[in-house]
Design a protein around this motif. Structure first.
Motif, PDB file in Angstrom:
ATOM      1  N   ALA A   1      14.357   5.403  65.371  1.00  0.00           N
ATOM      2  CA  ALA A   1      14.293   4.080  64.759  1.00  0.00           C
ATOM      3  C   ALA A   1      14.514   2.983  65.790  1.00  0.00           C
ATOM      4  CB  ALA A   1      15.323   3.976  63.633  1.00  0.00           C
ATOM      5  N   VAL A   2      15.499   3.175  66.666  1.00  0.00           N
ATOM      6  CA  VAL A   2      15.764   2.185  67.717  1.00  0.00           C
ATOM      7  C   VAL A   2      14.592   2.133  68.695  1.00  0.00           C
ATOM      8  CG1 VAL A   2      17.292   1.583  69.642  1.00  0.00           C
ATOM      9  CG2 VAL A   2      18.258   2.377  67.481  1.00  0.00           C
ATOM     10  N   ALA A   3      13.985   3.283  68.959  1.00  0.00           N
ATOM     11  CA  ALA A   3      12.832   3.317  69.863  1.00  0.00           C
ATOM     12  C   ALA A   3      11.647   2.539  69.286  1.00  0.00           C
ATOM     13  CB  ALA A   3      12.429   4.763  70.144  1.00  0.00           C
ATOM     14  N   LEU A   4      11.490   2.541  67.961  1.00  0.00           N
ATOM     15  CA  LEU A   4      10.416   1.766  67.335  1.00  0.00           C
ATOM     16  C   LEU A   4      10.562   0.273  67.648  1.00  0.00           C
ATOM     17  CD1 LEU A   4      10.142   3.414  63.796  1.00  0.00           C
ATOM     18  CD2 LEU A   4       8.469   3.546  65.648  1.00  0.00           C
ATOM     19  N   ALA A   5      11.807  -0.174  67.774  1.00  0.00           N
ATOM     20  CA  ALA A   5      12.076  -1.577  68.102  1.00  0.00           C
ATOM     21  C   ALA A   5      12.121  -1.804  69.610  1.00  0.00           C
ATOM     22  CB  ALA A   5      13.388  -2.021  67.461  1.00  0.00           C
ATOM     23  N   ARG A   6      11.516  -0.878  70.369  1.00  0.00           N
ATOM     24  CA  ARG A   6      11.420  -0.948  71.837  1.00  0.00           C
ATOM     25  C   ARG A   6      12.776  -0.841  72.521  1.00  0.00           C
ATOM     26  NH1 ARG A   6       8.134  -6.051  73.476  1.00  0.00           N
ATOM     27  NH2 ARG A   6       8.499  -5.103  75.527  1.00  0.00           N
ATOM     28  N   GLY A   7      13.723  -0.201  71.858  1.00  0.00           N
ATOM     29  CA  GLY A   7      15.012   0.081  72.480  1.00  0.00           C
ATOM     30  C   GLY A   7      15.981  -1.082  72.450  1.00  0.00           C
ATOM     31  N   THR A   8      17.181  -0.826  72.951  1.00  0.00           N
ATOM     32  CA  THR A   8      18.224  -1.847  72.980  1.00  0.00           C
ATOM     33  C   THR A   8      17.965  -2.844  74.108  1.00  0.00           C
ATOM     34  OG1 THR A   8      19.577  -0.407  74.373  1.00  0.00           O
ATOM     35  CG2 THR A   8      19.936  -0.291  72.002  1.00  0.00           C
ATOM     36  N   ASP A   9      18.475  -4.067  73.945  1.00  0.00           N
ATOM     37  CA  ASP A   9      18.281  -5.078  74.984  1.00  0.00           C
ATOM     38  C   ASP A   9      19.491  -5.142  75.915  1.00  0.00           C
ATOM     39  OD1 ASP A   9      20.281  -6.588  73.756  1.00  0.00           O
ATOM     40  OD2 ASP A   9      18.865  -7.885  72.703  1.00  0.00           O
ATOM     41  N   GLU A  10      19.447  -6.071  76.853  1.00  0.00           N
ATOM     42  CA  GLU A  10      20.487  -6.139  77.883  1.00  0.00           C
ATOM     43  C   GLU A  10      21.827  -6.639  77.351  1.00  0.00           C
ATOM     44  OE1 GLU A  10      17.906  -9.910  78.369  1.00  0.00           O
ATOM     45  OE2 GLU A  10      17.726  -7.818  77.704  1.00  0.00           O
ATOM     46  N   PHE A  11      21.850  -7.176  76.122  1.00  0.00           N
ATOM     47  CA  PHE A  11      23.097  -7.684  75.549  1.00  0.00           C
ATOM     48  C   PHE A  11      23.712  -6.698  74.555  1.00  0.00           C
ATOM     49  CE2 PHE A  11      20.297 -11.308  76.446  1.00  0.00           C
ATOM     50  CZ  PHE A  11      21.068 -11.987  77.371  1.00  0.00           C
ATOM     51  N   SER A  12      23.140  -5.510  74.435  1.00  0.00           N
ATOM     52  CA  SER A  12      23.545  -4.591  73.378  1.00  0.00           C
ATOM     53  C   SER A  12      24.830  -3.836  73.699  1.00  0.00           C
ATOM     54  CB  SER A  12      22.428  -3.578  73.125  1.00  0.00           C
ATOM     55  OG  SER A  12      22.294  -2.702  74.231  1.00  0.00           O
ATOM     56  N   ASN A  13      25.457  -3.361  72.639  1.00  0.00           N
ATOM     57  CA  ASN A  13      26.555  -2.412  72.733  1.00  0.00           C
ATOM     58  C   ASN A  13      26.104  -1.147  72.000  1.00  0.00           C
ATOM     59  OD1 ASN A  13      28.882  -0.898  72.695  1.00  0.00           O
ATOM     60  ND2 ASN A  13      30.016  -2.266  71.340  1.00  0.00           N
ATOM     61  N   PRO A  14      25.431  -0.222  72.697  1.00  0.00           N
ATOM     62  CA  PRO A  14      24.881   0.958  72.022  1.00  0.00           C
ATOM     63  C   PRO A  14      25.933   1.895  71.454  1.00  0.00           C
ATOM     64  CG  PRO A  14      24.676   1.174  74.415  1.00  0.00           C
ATOM     65  CD  PRO A  14      25.145  -0.222  74.144  1.00  0.00           C
ATOM     66  N   ARG A  15      27.191   1.681  71.787  1.00  0.00           N
ATOM     67  CA  ARG A  15      28.249   2.514  71.210  1.00  0.00           C
ATOM     68  C   ARG A  15      28.662   2.037  69.820  1.00  0.00           C
ATOM     69  NH1 ARG A  15      30.468   6.260  74.383  1.00  0.00           N
ATOM     70  NH2 ARG A  15      30.077   6.193  76.633  1.00  0.00           N
ATOM     71  N   ARG A  16      28.058   0.963  69.378  1.00  0.00           N
ATOM     72  CA  ARG A  16      28.387   0.424  68.059  1.00  0.00           C
ATOM     73  C   ARG A  16      27.089   0.067  67.331  1.00  0.00           C
ATOM     74  NH1 ARG A  16      31.448  -5.212  66.603  1.00  0.00           N
ATOM     75  NH2 ARG A  16      32.014  -4.727  64.460  1.00  0.00           N
ATOM     76  N   VAL A  17      26.562   1.059  66.621  1.00  0.00           N
ATOM     77  CA  VAL A  17      25.322   0.883  65.859  1.00  0.00           C
ATOM     78  C   VAL A  17      25.622   1.203  64.400  1.00  0.00           C
ATOM     79  CG1 VAL A  17      22.928   1.618  65.573  1.00  0.00           C
ATOM     80  CG2 VAL A  17      23.947   1.536  67.867  1.00  0.00           C
ATOM     81  N   ALA A  18      25.325   0.281  63.507  1.00  0.00           N
ATOM     82  CA  ALA A  18      25.623   0.471  62.083  1.00  0.00           C
ATOM     83  C   ALA A  18      24.355   0.782  61.303  1.00  0.00           C
ATOM     84  CB  ALA A  18      26.288  -0.775  61.511  1.00  0.00           C
ATOM     85  N   VAL A  19      24.503   1.657  60.325  1.00  0.00           N
ATOM     86  CA  VAL A  19      23.413   1.955  59.393  1.00  0.00           C
ATOM     87  C   VAL A  19      23.881   1.547  57.999  1.00  0.00           C
ATOM     88  CG1 VAL A  19      21.960   3.742  58.365  1.00  0.00           C
ATOM     89  CG2 VAL A  19      22.553   3.858  60.796  1.00  0.00           C
ATOM     90  N   PHE A  20      23.121   0.650  57.360  1.00  0.00           N
ATOM     91  CA  PHE A  20      23.419   0.191  56.011  1.00  0.00           C
ATOM     92  C   PHE A  20      22.410   0.816  55.053  1.00  0.00           C
ATOM     93  CE2 PHE A  20      25.052  -2.921  58.911  1.00  0.00           C
ATOM     94  CZ  PHE A  20      26.209  -3.419  58.331  1.00  0.00           C
ATOM     95  N   ARG A  21      22.896   1.337  53.926  1.00  0.00           N
ATOM     96  CA  ARG A  21      21.995   1.909  52.922  1.00  0.00           C
ATOM     97  C   ARG A  21      22.629   1.827  51.543  1.00  0.00           C
ATOM     98  NH1 ARG A  21      22.298   8.081  54.940  1.00  0.00           N
ATOM     99  NH2 ARG A  21      20.854   7.161  56.429  1.00  0.00           N
ATOM    100  N   THR A  22      21.833   2.080  50.527  1.00  0.00           N
ATOM    101  CA  THR A  22      22.294   2.036  49.141  1.00  0.00           C
ATOM    102  C   THR A  22      22.467   3.460  48.623  1.00  0.00           C
ATOM    103  OG1 THR A  22      21.157  -0.064  48.750  1.00  0.00           O
ATOM    104  CG2 THR A  22      21.786   1.221  46.815  1.00  0.00           C
ATOM    105  N   VAL A  23      23.683   3.783  48.178  1.00  0.00           N
ATOM    106  CA  VAL A  23      24.002   5.097  47.632  1.00  0.00           C
ATOM    107  C   VAL A  23      24.693   4.899  46.288  1.00  0.00           C
ATOM    108  CG1 VAL A  23      25.279   7.249  47.969  1.00  0.00           C
ATOM    109  CG2 VAL A  23      24.224   6.114  49.927  1.00  0.00           C
ATOM    110  N   LYS A  24      24.129   5.503  45.246  1.00  0.00           N
ATOM    111  CA  LYS A  24      24.679   5.400  43.892  1.00  0.00           C
ATOM    112  C   LYS A  24      24.847   3.945  43.471  1.00  0.00           C
ATOM    113  CE  LYS A  24      27.050   9.852  44.181  1.00  0.00           C
ATOM    114  NZ  LYS A  24      28.339  10.585  44.085  1.00  0.00           N
TER     115      LYS A  24
END
Length: 234
Positions: A155-178
């Motif tokens: 998914a991140v690769a689809l967005a051409r990867g992280t940029d120079e300001f990113s913190n790749p150790r902190r990536v959140a996934v939001f979704r709807t469950v129940k």
């Protein structure tokens, strides 16, 4: 001579400060929990553009018609934070709402200052049930079609990867469950090194990469979540 001696010291100080900031930024942390043992699949997506009981989600597109007001009558795409930007009344949070509920909110806001008894109609133009939204510190944020084997790294690769300001150790996934919006955090660096599993990403998920220029994206999304709607270890 003293002035000349100070210049290298100042330059070194700025370099050390920069390195320190980079080190602080590139770490795990924040209110969203990591290592969630039961990161379950989201609710089943509705197969077709739905009726009046459908609850809107980021990436969906709605059509708003205000009778005899052409400047307001157009299509609006719901952004990753769950809002639409409507002329005159500004940002309107609509994620999780039905079209009749959105009609009522838009009608009330227009009535407050601009129109008398406005005639508002809201319909779903496109339900983005097969896309994943990638936002934050990536090179090309947006909504991308999902595949049957979509993972966080893909998914991140689809967005051409992280940029120079990113913190790749902190990536959140939001979704709807129940019926609830939930979130979990992942360490993309550990995943790329093979130190952690690459989680599956589903249609309707919103992936946000933390970064020094995108903290507001995290704050806006967290404000849409009830306190107990965060994924937590059991």
């Amino acid at each position: 001579m003293a002035a000349r001696a100070k210049k290298p010291l100042l330059a070194l100080a700025f370099v050390l400060i920069g390195l320190g900031l980079s080190a602080c930024a590139n770490k795990r942390g924040g209110p969203i929990p990591y290592d969630v043992p039961d990161f379950v699949a989201p609710d089943a997506a509705k197969p077709a553009p739905p009726g009046m009981d459908y609850r809107l989600a980021p990436g969906d597109t709605i059509s708003i018609i205000v009778f005899r007001v052409e400047d307001l009558s157009r299509d609006y795409e719901i952004d990753p934070s769950g809002n639409i930007a409507v002329p005159l009344i500004g940002s309107v949070p609509v994620a999780g709402m039905t079209t009749p509920e959105i009609q009522q909110v838009v009608r009330e806001r227009l009535s407050e200052r601009y129109l008398r008894n406005p005639d508002v109609t809201v319909t779903v133009k496109n339900a983005a049930s097969r896309v994943v939204t990638v936002d934050g510190s990536v090179r090309n944020p947006g909504a991308y079609p999902t595949t049957n084997e979509m993972t966080l790294v893909k998914a991140v690769a689809l967005a051409r990867g992280t940029d120079e300001f990113s913190n790749p150790r902190r990536v959140a996934v939001f979704r709807t469950v129940k019926g609830q919006r939930m979130a979990a955090a992942f360490d993309l660096t550990a995943i790329r090194r093979g130190q952690a599993p690459d989680p599956e990403i589903y249609p309707g998920d919103v992936v946000v990469v933390d970064g020094s220029r995108n903290r507001q994206v995290f704050r806006d999304l967290l404000n849409t979540l009830p306190l107990l709607a965060l994924f937590r270890p059991w």
